[in-house]
Write a protein that holds these residues in place. Structure first.
Motif, short mmCIF file in Angstrom:
data_model
loop_
_atom_site.label_atom_id
_atom_site.label_comp_id
_atom_site.label_asym_id
_atom_site.label_seq_id
_atom_site.Cartn_x
_atom_site.Cartn_y
_atom_site.Cartn_z
N GLY A 297 -29.47 23.59 -4.74
CA GLY A 297 -29.30 23.79 -3.30
C GLY A 297 -30.22 24.86 -2.75
O GLY A 297 -30.83 24.68 -1.68
N VAL A 298 -30.34 25.97 -3.47
CA VAL A 298 -31.23 27.05 -3.03
C VAL A 298 -32.68 26.57 -3.02
O VAL A 298 -33.44 26.87 -2.09
CB VAL A 298 -31.07 28.28 -3.95
N ALA A 299 -33.08 25.84 -4.07
CA ALA A 299 -34.46 25.34 -4.15
C ALA A 299 -34.78 24.42 -2.98
O ALA A 299 -35.85 24.53 -2.36
CB ALA A 299 -34.68 24.63 -5.48
N ILE A 300 -33.88 23.51 -2.66
CA ILE A 300 -34.11 22.58 -1.55
C ILE A 300 -34.22 23.33 -0.23
O ILE A 300 -35.11 23.04 0.60
CB ILE A 300 -32.97 21.54 -1.48
N ALA A 301 -33.34 24.30 -0.02
CA ALA A 301 -33.37 25.08 1.21
C ALA A 301 -34.68 25.85 1.35
O ALA A 301 -35.29 25.89 2.43
CB ALA A 301 -32.19 26.03 1.26
N LEU A 302 -35.13 26.46 0.26
CA LEU A 302 -36.38 27.23 0.29
C LEU A 302 -37.58 26.31 0.55
O LEU A 302 -38.49 26.66 1.32
CB LEU A 302 -36.57 27.98 -1.02
N GLU A 303 -37.60 25.15 -0.10
CA GLU A 303 -38.72 24.23 0.08
C GLU A 303 -38.80 23.72 1.52
O GLU A 303 -39.89 23.60 2.09
CB GLU A 303 -38.59 23.06 -0.89
#
Length: 348
Positions: A297-303
Protein backbone atom coordinates in the motif's frame (compact mmCIF):
# COMPACT_ATOMS: atom_id res chain seq x y z
CA UNK A 1 45.59 -36.18 -6.23
CA UNK A 2 42.34 -35.21 -4.50
CA UNK A 3 39.03 -36.83 -3.66
CA UNK A 4 35.67 -35.18 -3.01
CA UNK A 5 33.43 -36.87 -0.43
CA UNK A 6 29.69 -36.25 -0.61
CA UNK A 7 28.31 -36.83 2.89
CA UNK A 8 24.86 -38.41 2.94
CA UNK A 9 22.39 -38.73 5.81
CA UNK A 10 21.50 -42.27 4.73
CA UNK A 11 23.68 -44.81 3.01
CA UNK A 12 27.37 -44.71 2.21
CA UNK A 13 29.12 -41.48 1.28
CA UNK A 14 29.88 -40.92 -2.41
CA UNK A 15 33.50 -40.38 -3.46
CA UNK A 16 34.49 -38.44 -6.58
CA UNK A 17 38.06 -38.68 -7.88
CA UNK A 18 39.44 -35.23 -8.79
CA UNK A 19 42.12 -35.39 -11.45
CA UNK A 20 43.61 -32.20 -12.91
CA UNK A 21 40.93 -30.31 -14.80
CA UNK A 22 37.62 -28.51 -14.38
CA UNK A 23 34.62 -30.01 -12.61
CA UNK A 24 31.18 -28.40 -12.67
CA UNK A 25 28.83 -29.15 -9.77
CA UNK A 26 25.15 -28.69 -10.52
CA UNK A 27 21.71 -30.13 -11.01
CA UNK A 28 22.30 -30.76 -14.69
CA UNK A 29 22.91 -34.44 -15.52
CA UNK A 30 25.67 -33.19 -17.84
CA UNK A 31 27.65 -31.79 -14.88
CA UNK A 32 30.88 -33.58 -14.03
CA UNK A 33 29.51 -33.88 -10.47
CA UNK A 34 25.68 -33.98 -10.74
CA UNK A 35 23.79 -33.25 -7.50
CA UNK A 36 20.07 -33.92 -7.18
CA UNK A 37 18.80 -31.09 -4.97
CA UNK A 38 16.19 -28.45 -5.98
CA UNK A 39 18.17 -25.79 -4.08
CA UNK A 40 21.15 -26.33 -6.39
CA UNK A 41 21.37 -24.46 -9.69
CA UNK A 42 21.76 -26.18 -13.05
CA UNK A 43 25.43 -25.12 -13.07
CA UNK A 44 26.09 -24.15 -9.47
CA UNK A 45 29.87 -23.92 -9.00
CA UNK A 46 33.07 -25.30 -10.45
CA UNK A 47 36.26 -26.82 -9.11
CA UNK A 48 39.56 -26.24 -10.89
CA UNK A 49 42.06 -28.93 -9.94
CA UNK A 50 45.79 -28.57 -10.56
CA UNK A 51 49.01 -29.82 -9.02
CA UNK A 52 49.02 -26.72 -6.83
CA UNK A 53 45.60 -27.38 -5.27
CA UNK A 54 41.89 -26.87 -5.82
CA UNK A 55 40.03 -23.62 -6.49
CA UNK A 56 36.26 -23.29 -6.17
CA UNK A 57 34.21 -20.63 -7.99
CA UNK A 58 30.50 -19.90 -7.76
CA UNK A 59 28.83 -19.76 -11.19
CA UNK A 60 26.18 -17.17 -10.32
CA UNK A 61 24.07 -19.76 -8.51
CA UNK A 62 20.68 -18.81 -7.10
CA UNK A 63 21.41 -19.90 -3.53
CA UNK A 64 25.14 -19.28 -3.39
CA UNK A 65 28.11 -21.45 -2.44
CA UNK A 66 29.45 -21.80 1.10
CA UNK A 67 32.98 -22.86 2.01
CA UNK A 68 33.58 -23.51 5.67
CA UNK A 69 30.17 -22.02 6.39
CA UNK A 70 30.97 -18.70 4.67
CA UNK A 71 29.62 -17.50 1.30
CA UNK A 72 32.27 -17.27 -1.40
CA UNK A 73 32.61 -16.18 -4.99
CA UNK A 74 36.02 -17.74 -5.52
CA UNK A 75 38.39 -19.29 -3.00
CA UNK A 76 41.02 -21.95 -2.45
CA UNK A 77 39.48 -25.27 -1.39
CA UNK A 78 41.78 -26.98 1.15
CA UNK A 79 41.72 -30.65 2.18
CA UNK A 80 39.44 -31.03 5.19
CA UNK A 81 37.25 -28.07 4.33
CA UNK A 82 33.54 -28.51 3.69
CA UNK A 83 31.81 -27.09 0.61
CA UNK A 84 28.05 -26.59 0.88
CA UNK A 85 25.88 -26.30 -2.22
CA UNK A 86 22.18 -26.40 -1.50
CA UNK A 87 21.71 -29.13 1.08
CA UNK A 88 24.77 -31.10 -0.05
CA UNK A 89 27.98 -31.13 1.99
CA UNK A 90 31.18 -32.09 0.19
CA UNK A 91 34.53 -32.54 1.90
CA UNK A 92 37.85 -32.34 0.07
CA UNK A 93 40.38 -35.06 0.85
CA UNK A 94 43.93 -35.50 -0.34
CA UNK A 95 44.70 -38.69 -2.20
CA UNK A 96 46.59 -39.99 0.83
CA UNK A 97 43.62 -39.30 3.07
CA UNK A 98 45.63 -36.87 5.23
CA UNK A 99 43.95 -33.63 6.26
CA UNK A 100 45.59 -30.38 7.24
CA UNK A 101 44.81 -29.87 10.94
CA UNK A 102 43.78 -26.24 10.46
CA UNK A 103 41.16 -27.25 7.94
CA UNK A 104 39.43 -29.95 9.97
CA UNK A 105 35.66 -29.55 9.96
CA UNK A 106 32.51 -30.99 11.42
CA UNK A 107 30.02 -32.25 8.85
CA UNK A 108 26.36 -31.50 9.56
CA UNK A 109 24.27 -34.65 9.26
CA UNK A 110 20.87 -33.92 7.79
CA UNK A 111 17.76 -35.93 8.42
CA UNK A 112 14.32 -35.39 6.87
CA UNK A 113 13.25 -33.19 9.78
CA UNK A 114 16.44 -31.32 10.58
CA UNK A 115 18.65 -28.89 8.74
CA UNK A 116 21.98 -27.22 9.14
CA UNK A 117 21.90 -23.61 10.25
CA UNK A 118 20.99 -21.46 13.22
CA UNK A 119 18.08 -22.34 15.47
CA UNK A 120 14.68 -20.82 14.97
CA UNK A 121 14.14 -17.50 16.69
CA UNK A 122 11.05 -16.39 18.59
CA UNK A 123 8.43 -14.01 17.26
CA UNK A 124 10.02 -11.05 19.07
CA UNK A 125 13.27 -11.66 17.19
CA UNK A 126 11.33 -11.90 13.96
CA UNK A 127 9.65 -8.55 14.64
CA UNK A 128 13.07 -6.97 15.14
CA UNK A 129 14.22 -8.51 11.88
CA UNK A 130 11.22 -7.05 10.07
CA UNK A 131 12.27 -3.61 11.23
CA UNK A 132 15.84 -4.27 10.10
CA UNK A 133 14.55 -5.30 6.66
CA UNK A 134 13.59 -1.69 5.97
CA UNK A 135 17.27 -0.71 5.90
CA UNK A 136 18.42 -3.90 4.14
CA UNK A 137 18.55 -2.36 0.61
CA UNK A 138 20.64 0.50 2.00
CA UNK A 139 23.30 -1.62 3.72
CA UNK A 140 26.79 -2.28 2.34
CA UNK A 141 26.48 -3.07 -1.39
CA UNK A 142 22.67 -2.88 -1.30
CA UNK A 143 22.45 0.80 -2.20
CA UNK A 144 24.62 0.37 -5.31
CA UNK A 145 22.55 -2.65 -6.37
CA UNK A 146 19.33 -0.70 -5.77
CA UNK A 147 20.36 2.41 -7.73
CA UNK A 148 22.03 0.46 -10.52
CA UNK A 149 19.00 -1.79 -10.85
CA UNK A 150 16.59 1.14 -10.97
CA UNK A 151 18.61 2.85 -13.71
CA UNK A 152 18.96 -0.42 -15.65
CA UNK A 153 15.24 -1.23 -15.58
CA UNK A 154 14.30 2.35 -16.46
CA UNK A 155 16.53 2.30 -19.54
CA UNK A 156 15.46 -1.19 -20.63
CA UNK A 157 11.75 -0.42 -20.25
CA UNK A 158 12.25 2.75 -22.29
CA UNK A 159 13.96 0.74 -25.04
CA UNK A 160 11.19 -1.88 -25.03
CA UNK A 161 8.91 0.74 -26.54
CA UNK A 162 10.93 0.56 -29.74
CA UNK A 163 11.38 -3.23 -29.74
CA UNK A 164 8.31 -3.97 -31.83
CA UNK A 165 7.26 -7.63 -31.90
CA UNK A 166 10.24 -8.48 -29.67
CA UNK A 167 8.82 -6.38 -26.84
CA UNK A 168 6.81 -9.21 -25.25
CA UNK A 169 9.55 -11.89 -25.07
CA UNK A 170 12.07 -9.28 -23.91
CA UNK A 171 9.65 -8.04 -21.24
CA UNK A 172 9.16 -11.63 -20.04
CA UNK A 173 12.93 -12.16 -19.86
CA UNK A 174 13.36 -8.86 -18.02
CA UNK A 175 10.67 -9.77 -15.50
CA UNK A 176 12.21 -13.24 -15.10
CA UNK A 177 15.63 -11.75 -14.46
CA UNK A 178 14.20 -9.53 -11.71
CA UNK A 179 12.35 -12.50 -10.22
CA UNK A 180 15.57 -14.57 -10.23
CA UNK A 181 17.30 -11.77 -8.30
CA UNK A 182 14.46 -11.54 -5.77
CA UNK A 183 14.61 -15.31 -5.36
CA UNK A 184 18.27 -14.91 -4.43
CA UNK A 185 17.28 -12.33 -1.82
CA UNK A 186 14.81 -14.81 -0.32
CA UNK A 187 17.20 -17.75 -0.22
CA UNK A 188 20.19 -15.78 1.08
CA UNK A 189 18.02 -14.20 3.79
CA UNK A 190 16.67 -17.66 4.62
CA UNK A 191 20.26 -18.69 5.36
CA UNK A 192 20.75 -15.71 7.68
CA UNK A 193 22.99 -13.76 5.31
CA UNK A 194 22.88 -10.03 6.08
CA UNK A 195 24.52 -8.99 2.80
CA UNK A 196 22.42 -8.49 -0.29
CA UNK A 197 23.31 -10.90 -3.11
CA UNK A 198 24.43 -9.52 -6.42
CA UNK A 199 22.49 -9.61 -9.66
CA UNK A 200 22.48 -13.11 -11.20
CA UNK A 201 24.23 -13.92 -14.45
CA UNK A 202 22.17 -13.95 -17.64
CA UNK A 203 23.65 -16.43 -20.09
CA UNK A 204 20.61 -18.43 -21.16
CA UNK A 205 17.34 -16.81 -22.29
CA UNK A 206 15.12 -19.71 -21.21
CA UNK A 207 16.88 -20.75 -18.02
CA UNK A 208 17.74 -17.31 -16.65
CA UNK A 209 14.74 -15.35 -17.94
CA UNK A 210 11.72 -17.38 -18.97
CA UNK A 211 11.96 -20.13 -16.32
CA UNK A 212 11.90 -17.76 -13.29
CA UNK A 213 9.04 -15.84 -14.91
CA UNK A 214 7.01 -19.03 -15.39
CA UNK A 215 7.65 -20.05 -11.78
CA UNK A 216 6.24 -16.75 -10.55
CA UNK A 217 3.37 -16.76 -13.04
CA UNK A 218 2.41 -20.28 -12.03
CA UNK A 219 2.47 -19.31 -8.34
CA UNK A 220 0.36 -16.20 -8.97
CA UNK A 221 -2.23 -18.03 -11.07
CA UNK A 222 -2.47 -20.87 -8.56
CA UNK A 223 -3.26 -18.37 -5.80
CA UNK A 224 -5.44 -15.86 -7.65
CA UNK A 225 -6.63 -17.82 -10.69
CA UNK A 226 -9.95 -18.87 -9.10
CA UNK A 227 -10.76 -15.23 -8.23
CA UNK A 228 -9.84 -14.14 -11.77
CA UNK A 229 -12.10 -16.81 -13.31
CA UNK A 230 -15.03 -15.83 -11.10
CA UNK A 231 -14.45 -12.17 -11.92
CA UNK A 232 -14.38 -12.80 -15.68
CA UNK A 233 -17.22 -15.30 -16.05
CA UNK A 234 -19.21 -14.93 -12.86
CA UNK A 235 -22.38 -12.83 -12.57
CA UNK A 236 -22.80 -10.00 -10.07
CA UNK A 237 -24.23 -12.47 -7.58
CA UNK A 238 -20.76 -14.07 -7.48
CA UNK A 239 -19.14 -10.88 -6.15
CA UNK A 240 -18.95 -12.08 -2.50
CA UNK A 241 -17.29 -15.30 -3.70
CA UNK A 242 -14.76 -13.33 -5.74
CA UNK A 243 -13.85 -11.19 -2.71
CA UNK A 244 -13.50 -14.32 -0.57
CA UNK A 245 -11.23 -15.95 -3.17
CA UNK A 246 -9.07 -12.82 -3.41
CA UNK A 247 -8.63 -12.79 0.37
CA UNK A 248 -7.82 -16.51 0.41
CA UNK A 249 -5.32 -16.07 -2.41
CA UNK A 250 -3.67 -13.12 -0.65
CA UNK A 251 -3.30 -15.23 2.51
CA UNK A 252 -1.95 -18.21 0.56
CA UNK A 253 0.40 -16.30 -1.75
CA UNK A 254 3.31 -15.30 0.56
CA UNK A 255 3.82 -18.84 1.88
CA UNK A 256 3.42 -20.25 -1.63
CA UNK A 257 5.97 -17.80 -3.02
CA UNK A 258 8.41 -18.63 -0.24
CA UNK A 259 8.03 -22.37 -0.81
CA UNK A 260 8.53 -22.07 -4.57
CA UNK A 261 11.55 -19.78 -4.11
CA UNK A 262 13.20 -22.21 -1.69
CA UNK A 263 12.48 -25.35 -3.73
CA UNK A 264 12.62 -23.83 -7.23
CA UNK A 265 9.61 -25.98 -8.09
CA UNK A 266 5.86 -25.46 -8.56
CA UNK A 267 5.32 -28.80 -6.82
CA UNK A 268 5.65 -26.86 -3.55
CA UNK A 269 2.25 -25.24 -4.21
CA UNK A 270 0.59 -28.38 -2.86
CA UNK A 271 -2.27 -27.08 -0.65
CA UNK A 272 -1.70 -29.75 2.00
CA UNK A 273 1.91 -28.61 2.33
CA UNK A 274 1.20 -24.86 2.26
CA UNK A 275 -1.81 -24.90 4.59
CA UNK A 276 0.06 -27.08 7.11
CA UNK A 277 2.99 -24.61 6.99
CA UNK A 278 0.66 -21.66 7.56
CA UNK A 279 -0.97 -23.40 10.50
CA UNK A 280 2.34 -24.28 12.15
CA UNK A 281 3.52 -20.65 12.02
CA UNK A 282 0.16 -18.90 12.15
CA UNK A 283 0.93 -15.96 14.47
CA UNK A 284 4.22 -15.04 12.79
CA UNK A 285 2.78 -15.63 9.34
CA UNK A 286 -0.15 -13.26 9.96
CA UNK A 287 2.36 -10.60 10.98
CA UNK A 288 4.18 -11.19 7.69
CA UNK A 289 0.98 -10.92 5.65
CA UNK A 290 -0.09 -7.69 7.36
CA UNK A 291 3.40 -6.21 6.97
CA UNK A 292 3.56 -7.10 3.28
CA UNK A 293 0.10 -5.64 2.68
CA UNK A 294 1.16 -2.42 4.39
CA UNK A 295 4.34 -2.20 2.33
CA UNK A 296 2.44 -2.77 -0.92
CA UNK A 297 0.00 0.00 0.00
CA UNK A 298 2.79 2.44 0.86
CA UNK A 299 4.64 1.62 -2.38
CA UNK A 300 1.54 2.23 -4.51
CA UNK A 301 0.81 5.51 -2.76
CA UNK A 302 4.38 6.74 -3.21
CA UNK A 303 4.49 5.74 -6.88
CA UNK A 304 1.26 7.61 -7.60
CA UNK A 305 2.57 10.69 -5.81
CA UNK A 306 5.89 10.63 -7.66
CA UNK A 307 4.10 10.26 -11.01
CA UNK A 308 2.82 13.83 -10.55
CA UNK A 309 6.34 15.31 -10.77
CA UNK A 310 6.37 17.46 -13.96
CA UNK A 311 9.94 16.56 -14.97
CA UNK A 312 10.62 14.23 -17.93
CA UNK A 313 12.10 10.77 -17.15
CA UNK A 314 12.69 11.56 -13.46
CA UNK A 315 9.29 10.23 -12.26
CA UNK A 316 9.85 6.95 -14.11
CA UNK A 317 13.30 6.55 -12.53
CA UNK A 318 12.00 7.30 -9.02
CA UNK A 319 9.08 4.91 -9.50
CA UNK A 320 11.52 2.15 -10.48
CA UNK A 321 13.64 3.00 -7.44
CA UNK A 322 10.64 2.85 -5.10
CA UNK A 323 9.29 -0.35 -6.64
CA UNK A 324 12.65 -2.15 -6.49
CA UNK A 325 13.29 -0.97 -2.92
CA UNK A 326 9.98 -2.34 -1.64
CA UNK A 327 10.40 -5.62 -3.54
CA UNK A 328 13.79 -6.05 -1.86
CA UNK A 329 12.30 -5.36 1.57
CA UNK A 330 9.34 -7.68 1.01
CA UNK A 331 11.43 -10.61 -0.22
CA UNK A 332 13.89 -10.00 2.61
CA UNK A 333 11.02 -10.36 5.07
CA UNK A 334 9.95 -13.65 3.48
CA UNK A 335 13.50 -15.00 3.74
CA UNK A 336 13.81 -13.90 7.37
CA UNK A 337 10.48 -15.54 8.12
CA UNK A 338 11.90 -18.86 6.96
CA UNK A 339 15.16 -18.21 8.83
CA UNK A 340 13.36 -17.68 12.15
CA UNK A 341 10.61 -20.28 11.69
CA UNK A 342 12.44 -23.13 9.98
CA UNK A 343 12.01 -25.57 12.85
CA UNK A 344 8.27 -24.98 12.94
CA UNK A 345 7.98 -25.17 9.16
CA UNK A 346 9.78 -28.55 9.07
CA UNK A 347 10.47 -28.25 5.35
CA UNK A 348 13.71 -30.25 5.42
Amino acid sequence: MFKLRLHRAEGADLIFQLNPGRFVLGRSPESQIPLDDPLISISHCELTVSSGGVMVRDLGSTNGTLLGGLPITQAEFLPGQVLQVGRCFLELESASGRVRPAAAAVIPRLSPKTSAGPPAADNASFLRMILSAVSYPLNETGLAILIGGAVFFTVIKFLLGAAGFLALPLAIALAGYLIAFLQRVITSSAEGDSTMPGWPDFSNFMQDGVQPFLLYLGTFLFCFGPAILVGVWGADVWEPLKIALICAGALYFPMALLAVAMSDSLASLNPVFIIASIWRTLSGYLVVCLTLALLVGVAIALEKTVALIPIPILPRLIVELIGLYFLMVETRILGLFYFTQRRRLKWL
